[in-house]
Motif scaffolding. Structure first.
Motif, short mmCIF file in Angstrom:
data_model
loop_
_atom_site.label_atom_id
_atom_site.label_comp_id
_atom_site.label_asym_id
_atom_site.label_seq_id
_atom_site.Cartn_x
_atom_site.Cartn_y
_atom_site.Cartn_z
N UNK A 1 0.63 -1.30 -0.14
CA UNK A 1 -0.04 -0.03 0.21
C UNK A 1 0.80 1.14 0.21
N UNK A 2 2.07 0.99 0.24
CA UNK A 2 2.86 2.36 0.40
C UNK A 2 3.89 2.37 -0.94
N UNK A 3 3.40 1.47 -1.92
CA UNK A 3 4.17 1.73 -3.28
C UNK A 3 3.71 3.10 -3.93
N UNK A 4 4.67 3.51 -4.70
CA UNK A 4 4.55 4.65 -5.46
C UNK A 4 3.03 4.67 -6.32
N UNK A 5 3.00 3.88 -7.03
CA UNK A 5 1.84 3.58 -7.76
C UNK A 5 0.58 3.75 -6.88
N UNK A 6 0.45 2.95 -6.00
CA UNK A 6 -0.79 2.96 -5.11
C UNK A 6 -0.88 4.34 -4.31
N UNK A 7 0.11 5.06 -3.97
CA UNK A 7 -0.16 6.28 -3.45
C UNK A 7 -0.66 7.25 -4.52
N UNK A 8 -0.15 7.33 -5.69
CA UNK A 8 -0.40 8.18 -6.74
C UNK A 8 -2.02 7.89 -7.09
N UNK A 9 -2.36 6.67 -7.12
CA UNK A 9 -3.66 6.49 -7.63
C UNK A 9 -4.57 7.03 -6.36
N UNK A 10 -4.26 6.67 -5.18
CA UNK A 10 -5.22 7.16 -4.09
C UNK A 10 -5.23 8.58 -3.84
N UNK A 11 -4.26 9.29 -4.41
CA UNK A 11 -4.05 10.71 -4.31
C UNK A 11 -5.07 11.25 -5.32
N UNK A 12 -5.15 10.55 -6.37
CA UNK A 12 -6.02 11.03 -7.56
C UNK A 12 -7.54 10.81 -7.20
N UNK A 13 -7.79 9.89 -6.63
CA UNK A 13 -8.89 9.69 -5.95
C UNK A 13 -9.37 10.62 -4.83
N UNK A 14 -8.49 11.04 -4.12
CA UNK A 14 -8.72 12.14 -2.99
C UNK A 14 -9.12 13.27 -3.72
N UNK A 15 -8.28 13.65 -4.69
CA UNK A 15 -8.28 15.02 -5.71
C UNK A 15 -9.95 14.82 -6.02
N UNK A 16 -10.23 13.85 -6.95
CA UNK A 16 -11.69 13.75 -7.48
C UNK A 16 -12.73 14.01 -6.16
#
Length: 333
Positions: free
Chosen positions: A278-293
């Motif tokens: 869950x701390x991988x860069x890919x997971x964090x980037x996707x969760x950040x996009x979801x948080x923005x939306x």
């Protein structure tokens, strides 16, 4: 906004000459006003809400209508603020991810207990520092957005058009006072939560209208606290219920929007059971996009509901609906 009749507090209203026991002029003479016709007064709705005490559904509907009527201002501003704060928060945390993942993958056969504790302390300290900076950025962004939305909703209530430049010019002098009031109220609520959860909730609701009072009435921080307490007193449970309903609606919307991004993040790691995945860069980037939306939708909605609660309380407790009707051009009502 500051010149709009009705937003100032009752203490700021100019004193009007009182002439008790003076009979009205006869019909047909200058100054004569006919009595209102029998029956309920007509509903006046120049903007997103009727100018009378509001039902809960009207407050929620008014918030949604405001977002639909001013999408570029509310959703656009929320998207920019959410993107800037979330991306900066991610960039702040990324340097500390290696330390955390290294801690999770330590081999007890190759390192001493002291080395493991040092690595763990360094990783946790770095991550908490990054998280604290992220929360601070989010706080500043949220304060700006809530104050900006307060100005827009103030215009929306009266059905008046407003541009970004106009809203910013009206809100700009209130930004630092609002930030200070938010930090102070947050500290008070935190102390209440530490002492006991219930006092924290009570104080949080009691001071929930500080932002609208400070921005729309253009008062000081101390006065904003007093105004919020005065408006909520006697209607604490109703205010709490509306805020809770808005939080539930926002939470459900946020969950629905964030879920696909969370699933995509898990898919990129092969749905691994490893907690470090869950701390991988890919997971964090996707969760950040979801948080923005999600924040782009939920932050304007929650802020608009908060402002409309303030308007409703003033109409109920102080008769502000009469002033707003006059400001909207219905002075004869």
């Amino acid at each position: 906004m500051s010149e709009t009749p009705g937003w100032s507090s009752p203490d700021q209203q100019p004193n009007q000459p009182q002439q008790p026991n003076q009979p009205p002029p006869p019909a047909g003479q200058p100054g004569y006003y006919a009595p209102p016709p029998p029956g309920p007064a007509p509903t006046i709705k120049p903007g997103v809400i009727p100018l009378r005490p509001l039902a809960v559904g009207e407050i929620v509907d008014g918030a949604i209508t405001t977002m639909r009527k001013y999408p570029a201002l509310l959703i656009g501003a929320a998207a920019v603020v959410a993107a800037v704060t979330q991306i900066l928060g991610l960039l702040v945390q990324l340097p500390f991810l290696d330390d955390l993942t290294a801690v999770a993958t330590l081999d007890p056969n190759t390192v001493t207990q002291q080395q493991a504790m040092e690595q763990l302390t360094r990783g946790i300290t770095g991550f908490l520092t990054g998280t604290l900076l992220s929360v601070l950025l989010l706080l500043i962004g949220t304060v700006f957005l809530s104050g900006f939305i307060t100005v827009v909703v103030g215009h929306a209530v009266l059905g008046r058009p407003v541009t970004f430049a106009q809203a910013w010019n009206e809100f700009k002098p209130r930004l630092l006072p609002l930030l200070g009031a938010t930090l102070l109220s947050g500290l008070v609520v935190t102390i209440g939560v530490i002492l006991c959860i219930i006092p924290g909730i009570y104080v949080g609701v009691l001071f929930s209208l500080i932002g609208p009072a400070l921005v729309l009435e253009r008062c000081g921080v101390g006065t904003a606290f007093s105004r919020s307490r005065a408006l909520v007193t006697g209607a604490w449970w109703r205010t709490f219920g509306i805020l809770l309903l808005a939080a539930i609606i926002s939470g459900v919307i946020s969950w629905i929007i964030s879920l696909p991004f969370g699933l995509m993040g898990a898919a990129t790691n092969g749905f691994s059971d490893d907690p470090t995945a869950a701390l991988s860069v890919g997971s964090l980037v996707l969760s950040t996009i979801g948080a923005i939306v999600a924040s782009t939708i939920t932050l304007p909605f929650s802020s608009a509901v908060n402002v409309l609660i303030y308007v409703d309380r003033r109409m109920r407790a102080e008769g502000m609906d009469i002033e707003l009707q006059r400001a909207a051009g219905h002075g004869g009502i």
